[in-house]
Structure formats: structure tokens, C-alpha cells
Design a protein around this motif. Structure first.
Motif, mmCIF file in Angstrom:
data_model
loop_
_atom_site.group_PDB
_atom_site.id
_atom_site.type_symbol
_atom_site.label_atom_id
_atom_site.label_comp_id
_atom_site.label_asym_id
_atom_site.label_seq_id
_atom_site.Cartn_x
_atom_site.Cartn_y
_atom_site.Cartn_z
ATOM 1 N N ASP A 176 0.842 -1.196 0.000
ATOM 2 C CA ASP A 176 0.000 0.000 0.000
ATOM 3 C C ASP A 176 0.877 1.246 0.000
ATOM 4 O OD1 ASP A 176 -0.325 0.965 3.229
ATOM 5 O OD2 ASP A 176 0.430 -1.030 2.771
ATOM 6 N N ARG A 177 0.233 2.325 -0.357
ATOM 7 C CA ARG A 177 0.939 3.559 -0.612
ATOM 8 C C ARG A 177 1.649 4.084 0.639
ATOM 9 N NH1 ARG A 177 -0.662 7.799 -4.785
ATOM 10 N NH2 ARG A 177 -1.367 5.914 -5.759
ATOM 11 N N GLU A 178 0.948 3.944 1.778
ATOM 12 C CA GLU A 178 1.486 4.504 3.011
ATOM 13 C C GLU A 178 2.811 3.843 3.397
ATOM 14 O OE1 GLU A 178 -0.733 5.193 7.172
ATOM 15 O OE2 GLU A 178 -1.809 5.656 5.336
ATOM 16 N N GLN A 179 2.826 2.526 3.205
ATOM 17 C CA GLN A 179 4.022 1.773 3.558
ATOM 18 C C GLN A 179 5.210 2.197 2.687
ATOM 19 O OE1 GLN A 179 3.136 -2.318 3.390
ATOM 20 N NE2 GLN A 179 4.919 -2.945 4.553
ATOM 21 N N SER A 180 4.926 2.357 1.381
ATOM 22 C CA SER A 180 5.978 2.788 0.467
ATOM 23 C C SER A 180 6.489 4.167 0.853
ATOM 24 C CB SER A 180 5.440 2.829 -0.960
ATOM 25 O OG SER A 180 5.200 1.528 -1.412
ATOM 26 N N HIS A 181 5.575 5.009 1.260
ATOM 27 C CA HIS A 181 5.958 6.342 1.683
ATOM 28 C C HIS A 181 6.891 6.275 2.885
ATOM 29 C CE1 HIS A 181 5.194 10.386 3.498
ATOM 30 N NE2 HIS A 181 5.464 10.703 2.256
ATOM 31 N N GLY A 182 6.559 5.343 3.805
ATOM 32 C CA GLY A 182 7.403 5.145 4.977
ATOM 33 C C GLY A 182 8.797 4.703 4.591
ATOM 34 N N VAL A 183 8.887 3.849 3.568
ATOM 35 C CA VAL A 183 10.196 3.401 3.100
ATOM 36 C C VAL A 183 10.992 4.581 2.556
ATOM 37 C CG1 VAL A 183 11.358 1.998 1.378
ATOM 38 C CG2 VAL A 183 9.436 1.062 2.639
ATOM 39 N N PHE A 184 10.296 5.434 1.809
ATOM 40 C CA PHE A 184 10.967 6.596 1.211
ATOM 41 C C PHE A 184 11.594 7.477 2.294
ATOM 42 C CE2 PHE A 184 11.165 10.840 -0.547
ATOM 43 C CZ PHE A 184 11.635 10.629 -1.820
ATOM 44 N N THR A 185 10.764 7.883 3.272
ATOM 45 C CA THR A 185 11.286 8.784 4.309
ATOM 46 C C THR A 185 12.305 8.063 5.181
ATOM 47 O OG1 THR A 185 9.279 8.263 5.516
ATOM 48 C CG2 THR A 185 9.367 10.401 4.440
ATOM 49 N N GLY A 186 12.078 6.776 5.429
ATOM 50 C CA GLY A 186 13.015 6.035 6.254
ATOM 51 C C GLY A 186 14.391 5.971 5.627
ATOM 52 N N LEU A 187 14.408 5.686 4.331
ATOM 53 C CA LEU A 187 15.687 5.595 3.621
ATOM 54 C C LEU A 187 16.366 6.963 3.569
ATOM 55 C CD1 LEU A 187 17.027 3.190 2.366
ATOM 56 C CD2 LEU A 187 16.143 3.879 0.152
ATOM 57 N N LEU A 188 15.559 7.993 3.351
ATOM 58 C CA LEU A 188 16.092 9.362 3.318
ATOM 59 C C LEU A 188 16.755 9.699 4.648
ATOM 60 C CD1 LEU A 188 15.977 11.793 1.345
ATOM 61 C CD2 LEU A 188 14.004 12.587 2.601
ATOM 62 N N ARG A 189 16.040 9.377 5.734
ATOM 63 C CA ARG A 189 16.572 9.687 7.058
ATOM 64 C C ARG A 189 17.840 8.890 7.330
ATOM 65 N NH1 ARG A 189 12.091 8.752 10.676
ATOM 66 N NH2 ARG A 189 11.038 10.358 9.460
ATOM 67 N N ARG A 190 17.821 7.624 6.963
ATOM 68 C CA ARG A 190 19.002 6.773 7.186
ATOM 69 C C ARG A 190 20.223 7.339 6.465
ATOM 70 N NH1 ARG A 190 21.190 3.137 3.524
ATOM 71 N NH2 ARG A 190 22.544 1.551 4.423
ATOM 72 N N ASP A 191 20.044 7.699 5.190
ATOM 73 C CA ASP A 191 21.188 8.181 4.413
ATOM 74 C C ASP A 191 21.710 9.505 4.961
ATOM 75 O OD1 ASP A 191 21.037 5.979 2.863
ATOM 76 O OD2 ASP A 191 21.047 7.043 0.946
ATOM 77 N N LEU A 192 20.799 10.381 5.380
ATOM 78 C CA LEU A 192 21.238 11.667 5.927
ATOM 79 C C LEU A 192 21.985 11.451 7.241
ATOM 80 C CD1 LEU A 192 18.201 13.975 5.164
ATOM 81 C CD2 LEU A 192 20.444 13.993 4.103
ATOM 82 N N LYS A 193 21.483 10.519 8.055
ATOM 83 C CA LYS A 193 22.135 10.227 9.328
ATOM 84 C C LYS A 193 23.544 9.692 9.088
ATOM 85 C CE LYS A 193 19.208 8.778 12.551
ATOM 86 N NZ LYS A 193 18.349 7.739 13.140
ATOM 87 N N LEU A 194 23.654 8.783 8.135
ATOM 88 C CA LEU A 194 24.977 8.232 7.811
ATOM 89 C C LEU A 194 25.913 9.342 7.349
ATOM 90 C CD1 LEU A 194 24.139 4.930 5.905
ATOM 91 C CD2 LEU A 194 25.340 5.164 8.075
ATOM 92 N N ALA A 195 25.389 10.269 6.555
ATOM 93 C CA ALA A 195 26.226 11.355 6.033
ATOM 94 C C ALA A 195 26.697 12.257 7.161
ATOM 95 C CB ALA A 195 25.454 12.160 5.005
ATOM 96 N N VAL A 196 25.805 12.535 8.135
ATOM 97 C CA VAL A 196 26.188 13.404 9.244
ATOM 98 C C VAL A 196 27.280 12.737 10.070
ATOM 99 C CG1 VAL A 196 25.358 14.420 11.395
ATOM 100 C CG2 VAL A 196 23.989 14.589 9.334
ATOM 101 N N ARG A 197 27.204 11.413 10.175
ATOM 102 C CA ARG A 197 28.199 10.721 11.003
ATOM 103 C C ARG A 197 29.533 10.572 10.300
ATOM 104 N NH1 ARG A 197 24.196 6.255 13.531
ATOM 105 N NH2 ARG A 197 23.017 7.708 14.809
ATOM 106 N N ALA A 198 29.539 10.565 8.981
ATOM 107 C CA ALA A 198 30.816 10.460 8.253
ATOM 108 C C ALA A 198 30.931 11.657 7.310
ATOM 109 C CB ALA A 198 30.879 9.159 7.479
#
Lengths: 229, 247
Positions: free
Chosen positions: A2-24
Motif C-alpha cells: 500500500d501507498r502509506e508503507q511505500s511512503h514510509g520506506v521513502f522517508t526512512g531511507l532518506l533519514r538513514r542516508d542523511l544520518k549516515l552522512a552526518v556521522r561520516a
């Protein structure tokens, strides 16, 4: 799915990548530093004459931004490829183009956006007028996402190649030529006080075109090269 | 008909088919080149403006045409390969790349040699020259990507995506370069108008264009045969072939 779940994946991945970038921070700070140093080398090589600098400023800043973007792109999928998380992402049931769009957006936040924030400093260094700087800002705003998307296609293609950075530039730089042409033309037109609506519209059209089509190419490229890792 | 077409897709059958075709094509290619060059270099009148130096057009224009034709053809192979997974497309596109790059280089080199007496310089940033140079870079990128990835299957799939991205971009690049050129056109260059070409020059030009095409197919088939032998060297039919040739 469903759409909501996909949306969650989008923001989750975005947050993960930004967090990784801030740490390195070095992986995105170094290309940025390269960008500033490369631009400041030109006055040293050519001479401090403000009129000459103003003349070459759009080209120099844009070419440096292009090269810095290529340097930064190499890291887009590499870490994920090496630790195996890319393979996990590839097997996910969510639409692949959405996943790569999240990754590219995160990457643009840490590589494209700082370039735009730094642009006033560079405009001063290259003695650009206010109109020139404003046009530079607008073209960077429209142009750097295109570079990120095109660069991501290259990054996905060379992800399995060791030291693929140079190869990446070889593949992607020719494709970036239209962006360079329209962006520098816009800045040049702005410095003589003419309207730059035409160039900006063309850049925006290019952006719309790459935003819609390149995620498909990126996911196709990842499926071709990333799975075997 | 379809049965024959399907069989043609198998490397083994294609190897024999191409082998039978190559001598005929090579003969046709020699004849076409002889006729085209004779008509172009000897029979065709010299140009009233450019004298005899225009005659390089009989090499320059066909090679420029071929440089674009081969890239588009490679992109078509890439699309077929991605959609239907035909093994042969990888072989044909891989074999095409160096030929296409050579045509592009030839077009650039002859253009530069032509430019020296006409424009007084080896290189100008003319829109068409620039587009051709970028096309050359695209060819080199394709070859570089394919050689960088050791696994053939992966290399071909990556390279075919690059080809498709490239072929979508070519019109954009072409028009942006055109636009850039009209903005920057230096005043020193007088763009010579090409008047509608005379028939005595057009016929050799067209013959040369066909000759180039036949040349391309001949070289492509021979290269594809070598590529097939290399890729299929572990199969029985290639090993049988090698054994029977040696004995």
C-alpha cells in the motif's frame, strides 16, 4: 504494497542516508572543499583582473560544480554495495525507482545543497554582480539535481568496478553538457541585464525530464550490476 | 521465415551464416569503393569555390553519417537485448563499438583536415564538430564501461543501459550544442553556404555512403564471428571446429 508503507520506506531511507552522512562528514565535505579550491585556483592561474574574472565566472563555477558532483557521486551506492545492504534493498518489494529516488534526494541534500549555500562566497571570489549571483543561484538550484540524477545513473553502472570514480566521470560528463550550456548561458545573460526566463525554462524542462526517467535507468542499472556483489 | 530468424539468433548458426556472407560482402564493398572513389575523385568536377579540396567530402560525410547510424543501431541492439535477452545482440553491439568509434574519429579527422584550407584552422568549435566530438566520448565511455566489468553478462547489461541513456540524450545534446554555437559564433568564421549539391557530386557521395554501409556490415560480421568464438570457446561446437581446422 500500500501507498502509506511505500511512503514510509521513502522517508526512512532518506533519514538513514542523511544520518549516515552526518556521522561520516568527510565523504561529502571533501568534494565540497575540492569545489571551493578548484574555483579559487582560477584567479591564481589567470590573474586577479575583475573584468576577466567576471567574464569566466559562470563557466568556472559551473565546471567546478560539475567535477565536484562527479567526485561526490562515486560514494552514492558504494558503501551500500560493499556492506551488502544494496542487495537487501534490491530484494525489497517496494518500487525500485522510489527507493533510488530517496537515495538520490538524500545525496543531493549533502552534495548539491552545500554548493548552492556556498555560491554567494564564490560569487564574491569571482567578482560576480548581484544579478549574476542570483542567476547562478537559480541555475544551481535547477541544475544540481539533474547532475545528481545523471551521476546516479553512472554510479549505479560502475558500482561493482573497483576505483570506478574516473570511469564514472567518463560516462556521465558528456551527458551533462546541456546543463552546463544552459546554466552558463543564463548567468552570462543575467550579467548583461537581460531576462533569463528562456534558459531557466529549458533547465526546468531538463529537470522534469531527468526526474521522471532517470530513476528507471538507475534501478535498471542497479539490477544489472549491483545484485552480483 | 520466423523459424529461420530464431535460428539466426543462435551464435552457432550465426557464425556459419556470417562466414558465408562475408566474402560476398567484401567483394561488393571493394567494387562500390572503386566506383565511388573513381566517380568522386576523377569524374566529378572541381568545386568553383573550394577547388579540389572539397573532394574529402566523399569520405567525411559518409563517415559522419555512419558514426550516428552505428550508435543508434547499437542502442537498438541494447533495447532488443534487454527486452528479449537475445544473446546475439550483445555480440553485435560489442563488435560495433570500435567500428563506430573509428567512423567518428574519421569524421572528426577529415573534418579537421578539410577545415584547415577552408577555415584556416584545424579545429573550430563548430556545432556539428562539437556534437561529433561528444559522440566520440560516448563511444569511448561505452567501450570503457564494458572493459571495466569483468563479467560479460553484467558488462553487457550495464553497457546497454548506458547506450539507451545516451541515445535519449543525443538529441538534447545536439540541440543544446546548436544553441550554444549560435550564441558564441565567432565573427571570423564565414559559414560557407552549401548550395544544393550538383548531381555529378551527389551520385558518388551516395555510392560512397552505400560503400561505407557495406564496409560496416562486412567488418561487423567478421568481428562478430571472432567475438562468438571467444565467448563460446568452452562449447562443444567451437572445440570441434578448432579441432577440425587443426587436423
Amino acid at each position: 504494497m500500500d501507498r502509506e508503507q511505500s511512503h514510509g520506506v521513502f522517508t526512512g531511507l532518506l533519514r538513514r542516508d542523511l544520518k549516515l552522512a552526518v556521522r561520516a562528514p568527510s565523504q561529502w565535505l571533501n568534494p565540497l572543499l575540492f569545489f571551493v579550491i578548484a574555483v579559487s585556483l582560477f584567479p591564481l592561474g589567470i590573474g586577479p583582473e575583475p573584468n576577466t574574472l567576471r567574464e569566466i565566472a559562470p563557466g568556472v563555477i559551473w565546471v567546478a560544480a560539475l567535477l565536484a558532483a562527479m567526485l561526490a557521486q562515486d560514494s552514492l551506492f558504494r558503501a551500500d554495495f560493499e556492506d551488502g545492504s544494496l542487495e537487501q534493498i534490491l530484494t525489497s518489494p517496494h518500487p525500485m525507482s522510489m527507493i533510488v529516488a530517496a537515495k538520490v534526494l538524500a545525496h543531493w541534500f549533502i552534495t548539491g545543497l552545500p554548493v548552492i549555500i556556498l555560491s554567494p562566497v564564490l560569487a564574491v571570489l569571482m567578482s560576480l554582480s548581484f544579478e549574476g549571483w542570483w542567476a547562478l543561484l537559480l541555475t544551481l538550484l535547477l541544475g544540481t539535481p539533474i547532475l545528481s540524477l545523471l551521476g546516479a545513473v553512472g554510479a549505479a553502472l560502475v558500482v561493482s568496478v573497483k576505483r570506478g570514480g574516473v570511469l564514472l566521470s567518463l560516462l556521465v560528463l558528456p551527458l551533462c553538457i546541456p546543463v552546463l550550456i544552459f546554466a552558463t548561458a543564463a548567468v552570462k545573460t543575467a550579467t548583461v541585464g537581460l531576462s533569463i526566463e528562456g534558459q531557466l525554462s529549458l533547465l526546468a524542462a531538463l529537470l522534469a525530464f531527468t526526474v521522471t526517467l532517470s530513476p528507471i535507468a538507475i534501478s535498471g542499472a542497479l539490477r544489472a550490476t549491483g545484485g552480483g556483489g | 521465415m520466423w523459424d529461420w530468424f530464431h535460428r539466426l539468433g543462435s551464435p552457432k548458426y550465426f557464425y556459419g551464416f556470417a562466414g558465408a556472407l562475408v566474402p560476398w560482402l567484401a567483394g561488393l564493398c571493394v567494387i562500390l569503393f572503386a566506383v565511388g572513389l573513381y566517380l568522386g575523385l576523377v569524374i566529378a568536377p572541381s568545386d568553383y569555390q573550394q577547388g579540389d579540396s572539397y573532394r574529402i567530402i566523399f569520405v567525411h560525410v559518409p563517415s559522419a553519417w555512419m558514426s550516428m547510424f552505428v550508435y543508434v543501431l547499437m542502442a537498438i541492439f541494447a533495447a532488443i537485448g534487454l527486452i528479449w535477452r537475445v544473446k546475439l545482440t550483445a555480440i553485435l553491439a560489442t563488435a560495433s563499438a570500435p567500428i563506430g568509434a573509428s567512423f567518428t574519429f574519421l569524421a572528426l579527422a577529415t573534418g579537421s583536415i578539410w577545415g584547415k584550407p577552408m577555415w584556416g584552422t584545424w579545429w573550430v568549435w563548430d556545432a556539428r564538430l562539437t556534437s561529433e566530438l561528444i559522440l566520440f566520448f560516448l563511444y569511448l565511455g561505452f567501450i570503457a564501461l564494458q572493459t571495466a566489468i569483468p563479467d560479460r553478462q553484467t558488462a553487457w547489461r550495464a553497457a546497454s543501459i548506458l547506450l539507451l541513456v545516451g541515445v535519449v540524450n543525443i538529441p538534447i545534446i545536439h540541440y543544446s550544442v546548436d544553441w550554444w554555437y549560435t550564441l558564441h559564433q565567432p565573427a571570423t568564421i564565414t559559414k560557407f553556404d552549401t548550395p544544393s549539391i550538383h548531381l555529378s557530386m551527389l551520385i558518388p557521395l551516395l555510392i560512397m555512403a552505400v560503400a561505407f554501409k557495406v564496409f560496416y556490415i562486412t567488418v561487423l560480421l567478421s568481428r562478430a564471428r571472432a567475438e562468438i568464438l571467444d565467448r563460446e570457446r568452452k562449447t562443444h561446437w567451437v572445440q570441434d571446429l578448432v579441432r577440425s581446422e587443426q587436423i
